[in-house]
Design a protein around this motif. Structure first.
Motif, PDB file in Angstrom:
ATOM      1  N   CYS A  37       0.723  -1.013   0.040  1.00  0.00           N
ATOM      2  CA  CYS A  37       0.074   0.002   0.058  1.00  0.00           C
ATOM      3  C   CYS A  37       0.894   1.233   0.012  1.00  0.00           C
ATOM      4  CB  CYS A  37      -0.818  -0.076   1.408  1.00  0.00           C
ATOM      5  SG  CYS A  37      -2.352  -1.350   1.147  1.00  0.00           S
ATOM      6  N   CYS A  40       2.241   1.895  -3.315  1.00  0.00           N
ATOM      7  CA  CYS A  40       1.250   2.442  -4.341  1.00  0.00           C
ATOM      8  C   CYS A  40       1.197   3.805  -3.989  1.00  0.00           C
ATOM      9  CB  CYS A  40       0.168   1.596  -4.121  1.00  0.00           C
ATOM     10  SG  CYS A  40      -0.127  -0.013  -4.843  1.00  0.00           S
ATOM     11  N   LEU A  41       1.030   4.188  -2.770  1.00  0.00           N
ATOM     12  CA  LEU A  41       0.923   5.520  -2.471  1.00  0.00           C
ATOM     13  C   LEU A  41       2.082   6.433  -2.908  1.00  0.00           C
ATOM     14  CD1 LEU A  41      -0.758   5.205   1.312  1.00  0.00           C
ATOM     15  CD2 LEU A  41      -1.832   6.418  -0.859  1.00  0.00           C
ATOM     16  N   HIS A 113     -11.485 -10.644 -10.131  1.00  0.00           N
ATOM     17  CA  HIS A 113     -10.957  -9.594  -9.214  1.00  0.00           C
ATOM     18  C   HIS A 113     -10.679 -10.279  -7.802  1.00  0.00           C
ATOM     19  CE1 HIS A 113      -9.784  -6.004  -7.484  1.00  0.00           C
ATOM     20  NE2 HIS A 113     -11.122  -5.227  -7.352  1.00  0.00           N
ATOM     21  N   VAL A 116      -6.191  -6.636  -3.852  1.00  0.00           N
ATOM     22  CA  VAL A 116      -5.629  -5.382  -4.496  1.00  0.00           C
ATOM     23  C   VAL A 116      -4.284  -5.491  -5.380  1.00  0.00           C
ATOM     24  CG1 VAL A 116      -6.343  -3.884  -2.403  1.00  0.00           C
ATOM     25  CG2 VAL A 116      -4.289  -5.055  -2.130  1.00  0.00           C
ATOM     26  N   MET A 119      -3.770  -5.023  -9.236  1.00  0.00           N
ATOM     27  CA  MET A 119      -3.412  -3.749 -10.105  1.00  0.00           C
ATOM     28  C   MET A 119      -2.244  -4.274 -10.833  1.00  0.00           C
ATOM     29  SD  MET A 119      -5.623  -1.707  -9.492  1.00  0.00           S
ATOM     30  CE  MET A 119      -6.874  -3.185  -9.253  1.00  0.00           C
ATOM     31  N   LYS A 135     -14.853   1.527  -7.913  1.00  0.00           N
ATOM     32  CA  LYS A 135     -15.907   1.868  -6.882  1.00  0.00           C
ATOM     33  C   LYS A 135     -15.313   3.507  -6.414  1.00  0.00           C
ATOM     34  CE  LYS A 135     -13.453   0.150  -2.869  1.00  0.00           C
ATOM     35  NZ  LYS A 135     -13.549  -0.586  -1.714  1.00  0.00           N
ATOM     36  N   LEU A 138     -12.416   4.433  -3.861  1.00  0.00           N
ATOM     37  CA  LEU A 138     -10.976   4.564  -4.388  1.00  0.00           C
ATOM     38  C   LEU A 138     -10.671   6.084  -4.411  1.00  0.00           C
ATOM     39  CD1 LEU A 138     -10.886   1.665  -6.970  1.00  0.00           C
ATOM     40  CD2 LEU A 138      -9.995   1.668  -4.458  1.00  0.00           C
ATOM     41  N   GLY A 142      -6.086   8.953  -1.203  1.00  0.00           N
ATOM     42  CA  GLY A 142      -4.980   9.773  -1.088  1.00  0.00           C
ATOM     43  C   GLY A 142      -4.484   9.782  -2.608  1.00  0.00           C
ATOM     44  N   MET A 148      -5.544   7.466 -10.091  1.00  0.00           N
ATOM     45  CA  MET A 148      -6.722   6.884 -10.683  1.00  0.00           C
ATOM     46  C   MET A 148      -7.728   7.927 -11.682  1.00  0.00           C
ATOM     47  SD  MET A 148      -8.108   3.814  -8.229  1.00  0.00           S
ATOM     48  CE  MET A 148      -6.892   2.685  -7.692  1.00  0.00           C
ATOM     49  N   ARG A 158     -21.557   2.230  -6.236  1.00  0.00           N
ATOM     50  CA  ARG A 158     -22.072   0.600  -6.456  1.00  0.00           C
ATOM     51  C   ARG A 158     -23.603   0.644  -5.502  1.00  0.00           C
ATOM     52  NH1 ARG A 158     -17.343  -3.176  -4.651  1.00  0.00           N
ATOM     53  NH2 ARG A 158     -17.403  -1.446  -2.903  1.00  0.00           N
ATOM     54  N   THR A 189     -16.820  -6.793  -6.491  1.00  0.00           N
ATOM     55  CA  THR A 189     -15.930  -6.613  -5.561  1.00  0.00           C
ATOM     56  C   THR A 189     -15.035  -7.698  -5.565  1.00  0.00           C
ATOM     57  OG1 THR A 189     -16.088  -6.788  -3.188  1.00  0.00           O
ATOM     58  CG2 THR A 189     -17.161  -8.251  -4.279  1.00  0.00           C
ATOM     59  N   ARG A 190     -13.822  -7.594  -4.577  1.00  0.00           N
ATOM     60  CA  ARG A 190     -12.730  -8.568  -4.483  1.00  0.00           C
ATOM     61  C   ARG A 190     -13.287 -10.034  -4.116  1.00  0.00           C
ATOM     62  NH1 ARG A 190      -9.223  -5.160  -0.668  1.00  0.00           N
ATOM     63  NH2 ARG A 190     -11.414  -4.298  -0.373  1.00  0.00           N
TER      64      ARG A 190
HETATM   65  C1  LIG Z   1      -4.846  10.366   2.748  1.00  0.00           C
HETATM   66  C2  LIG Z   1      -5.660   9.364   2.538  1.00  0.00           C
HETATM   67  C3  LIG Z   1      -4.875   7.891   2.702  1.00  0.00           C
HETATM   68  C4  LIG Z   1      -5.573   6.767   2.394  1.00  0.00           C
HETATM   69  C5  LIG Z   1      -5.040   5.614   2.539  1.00  0.00           C
HETATM   70  C6  LIG Z   1      -5.323   4.539   1.622  1.00  0.00           C
HETATM   71  C7  LIG Z   1      -4.493   3.086   1.998  1.00  0.00           C
HETATM   72  C8  LIG Z   1      -4.494   2.310   0.749  1.00  0.00           C
HETATM   73  C9  LIG Z   1      -3.571   2.889  -0.469  1.00  0.00           C
HETATM   74  C10 LIG Z   1      -3.105   2.084  -1.265  1.00  0.00           C
HETATM   75  C11 LIG Z   1      -3.914   0.675  -1.578  1.00  0.00           C
HETATM   76  C12 LIG Z   1      -3.351   0.427  -2.993  1.00  0.00           C
HETATM   77  C13 LIG Z   1      -4.662   0.357  -3.627  1.00  0.00           C
HETATM   78  C14 LIG Z   1      -4.399   0.079  -5.132  1.00  0.00           C
HETATM   79  C15 LIG Z   1      -5.764  -0.259  -5.788  1.00  0.00           C
HETATM   80  C16 LIG Z   1      -6.553  -1.286  -5.550  1.00  0.00           C
HETATM   81  C17 LIG Z   1      -8.095  -1.072  -6.244  1.00  0.00           C
HETATM   82  C18 LIG Z   1      -8.683  -2.311  -5.523  1.00  0.00           C
HETATM   83  O1  LIG Z   1      -8.583  -3.171  -5.639  1.00  0.00           O
HETATM   84  O2  LIG Z   1      -9.930  -1.589  -4.944  1.00  0.00           O
HETATM   85  C19 LIG Z   1     -10.826  -2.742  -4.590  1.00  0.00           C
HETATM   86  C20 LIG Z   1     -12.130  -2.531  -5.300  1.00  0.00           C
HETATM   87  O3  LIG Z   1     -12.143  -3.064  -6.674  1.00  0.00           O
HETATM   88  C21 LIG Z   1     -13.088  -3.729  -4.772  1.00  0.00           C
HETATM   89  O4  LIG Z   1     -13.355  -3.179  -3.460  1.00  0.00           O
HETATM   90  P1  LIG Z   1     -13.974  -4.160  -2.387  1.00  0.00           P
HETATM   91  O5  LIG Z   1     -13.559  -5.744  -2.494  1.00  0.00           O
HETATM   92  O6  LIG Z   1     -15.442  -4.091  -2.835  1.00  0.00           O
HETATM   93  O7  LIG Z   1     -13.997  -3.621  -1.038  1.00  0.00           O
END
Ligand SMILES: CCCCCCCC/C=C\CCCCCCCC(=O)OC[C@@H](O)COP(=O)(O)O
Ligand SMILES: CCCCCCCCCCCCCCC(=O)SCCNC(=O)CCNC(=O)[C@H](O)C(C)(C)COP(=O)(O)OP(=O)(O)OC[C@H]1O[C@@H](n2cnc3c(N)ncnc32)[C@H](O)[C@@H]1OP(=O)(O)O
Length: 290
Positions: A37, A40-41, A113, A116, A119, A135, A138, A142, A148, A158, A189-190
């Motif tokens: 995570c 990715c951020l 799916h 995460v 990706m 969704k 997302l 951040g 995205m 959704r 969803t995942r």
């Molecule tokens: C300042 C705010 C900071 C927020 C911090 C967020 C921490 C997470 C950060 C990065 C995580 C990497 C995510 C990569 C993108 C993932 C896309 C994804 O796989 O989304 C899930 C979605 O398809 C289905 O969601 P659900 O299974 O229904 O649930």
């Protein structure tokens, strides 16, 4: 603080952390997911300014930016950044059927799916001019939400079928006018339990409304190397198959359910074949294939 004092704290702390990670599989799993995570951020935060400067904002072109360093038009920043993550986590993709993406004009790509980590699998084979449906939550992740948004991901609510439907109908128009492919996760969803969830129908409505082909993509099960219930996150090999396009010309709204069922059956069979597991019977655990 003096460097000697810093060393006095840092060294034992690092050793203690290393020991804890060795002893606790749960901690090790969490640390690895957290590192993904964070990666990715961080990668998104570094890539976003390039997207903004180069293309001036939200566009599918951000998924295939010209590299600022070598000016090579095939270099795509977001795609290549994410593709490189697999080396850090010891993941490898064996891809078959990429030639099926060579369709003229737009299409709807549907894939399973699992987590995460998808990706990485997405970016491994993402064709040019392709946006994803995600969704809307997302957007608030951040810098990942920002990248995205800049990359042209289409966000849906959704919880509101009517909102999702109206967004999808806008997508249909953009697909034909801008020649864009759309990537949809029809499970909605995942799902990492070694099977596919029943499919939602949005992707198939979209394909029929726009009269474009559906291209199914299947990733083998992650369960042998990634399983949150077992605190498992090791290196692994993922088999990917892009299946032949299913043409929708001449189909109408009455064909949506049949198209959805055909895709589901084909993808589920492919999923079990690629994963080396047999078909699930009444929700029981899949058995190893012969
Ligand atoms: C300042 C705010 C900071 C927020 C911090 C967020 C921490 C997470 C950060 C990065 C995580 C990497 C995510 C990569 C993108 C993932 C896309 C994804 O796989 O989304 C899930 C979605 O398809 C289905 O969601 P659900 O299974 O229904 O649930
Ligand atoms: C540097 C590091 C950073 C990395 C950055 C990389 C960027 C990559 C981004 C990748 C993003 C990935 C995001 C993944 C996700 O977020 S997955 C979750 C979101 N996606 C989806 O949910 C898509 C699948 N869902 C659907 O298609 C649904 O159908 C939906 C449109 C959302 C509607 O949901 P719901 O109401 O629950 O669904 P139903 O299918 O049951 O439909 C209800 C009835 O409505 C009919 N219907 C559905 N859609 C349509 C339509 N477009 N037109 C007309 N009618 C429609 C459907 O047929 C049902 O009616 P019947 O039961 O058939 O009568």
């Amino acid at each position: 603080m003096e460097s000697g004092g810093l060393l006095l704290w840092a060294l034992p702390s690092a050793l203690l952390l290393a020991l804890l990670l060795q002893l606790s599989p749960r901690l090790r799993f969490r640390a690895k997911v957290l590192s993904y995570c964070a990666l990715c951020l961080m990668a998104s935060a570094l890539t976003a300014p390039a997207c903004l400067l180069w293309n001036g904002g939200r566009t599918v072109e951000n998924m295939r930016l010209v590299c600022l360093i070598c000016l090579c038009p095939v270099h795509r920043i977001i795609k290549n950044v994410v593709r490189s993550f697999k080396y850090l986590y010891g993941l490898r993709f064996d891809v078959k059927g990429l030639e099926h993406f060579q369709v003229e004009g737009p299409c709807v790509i549907v894939s399973n799916h699992q987590s995460v980590l998808d990706m990485m699998g997405l970016m491994e084979i993402l064709p040019d001019r392709c946006v994803q449906i995600g969704k809307r939550e997302l957007l608030y992740f951040g810098s990942v939400g920002l990248i995205m948004y800049l990359g042209g991901v289409i966000f849906i609510n959704r919880k509101s079928t009517s909102n999702a439907k109206s967004v999808m109908s806008g997508v249909g128009q953009a697909m034909t006018t801008d020649n864009v492919k759309v990537w949809i996760y029809p499970e909605g969803t995942r799902n990492g339990n070694g099977d596919l969830l029943p499919f939602k129908k949005g992707a198939f409505h979209l394909a029929i409304q726009t009269q474009v082909p559906v291209i199914p993509v299947v990733y083998s099960s992650f369960t042998t190397f990634y399983n949150p219930e077992k605190n498992l996150f090791t290196s692994g090999r993922i088999r990917v198959e892009v299946l032949p396009p299913i043409h929708t010309s001449g189909m109408t709204a009455t064909d949506v359910t049949e198209l959805c069922d055909t895709c589901y059956t084909t993808m589920r069979e492919t999923f079990f074949r690629l994963s080396g597991t047999a078909r699930r019977v009444n929700g029981s655990t899949p058995h190893l294939a012969q």
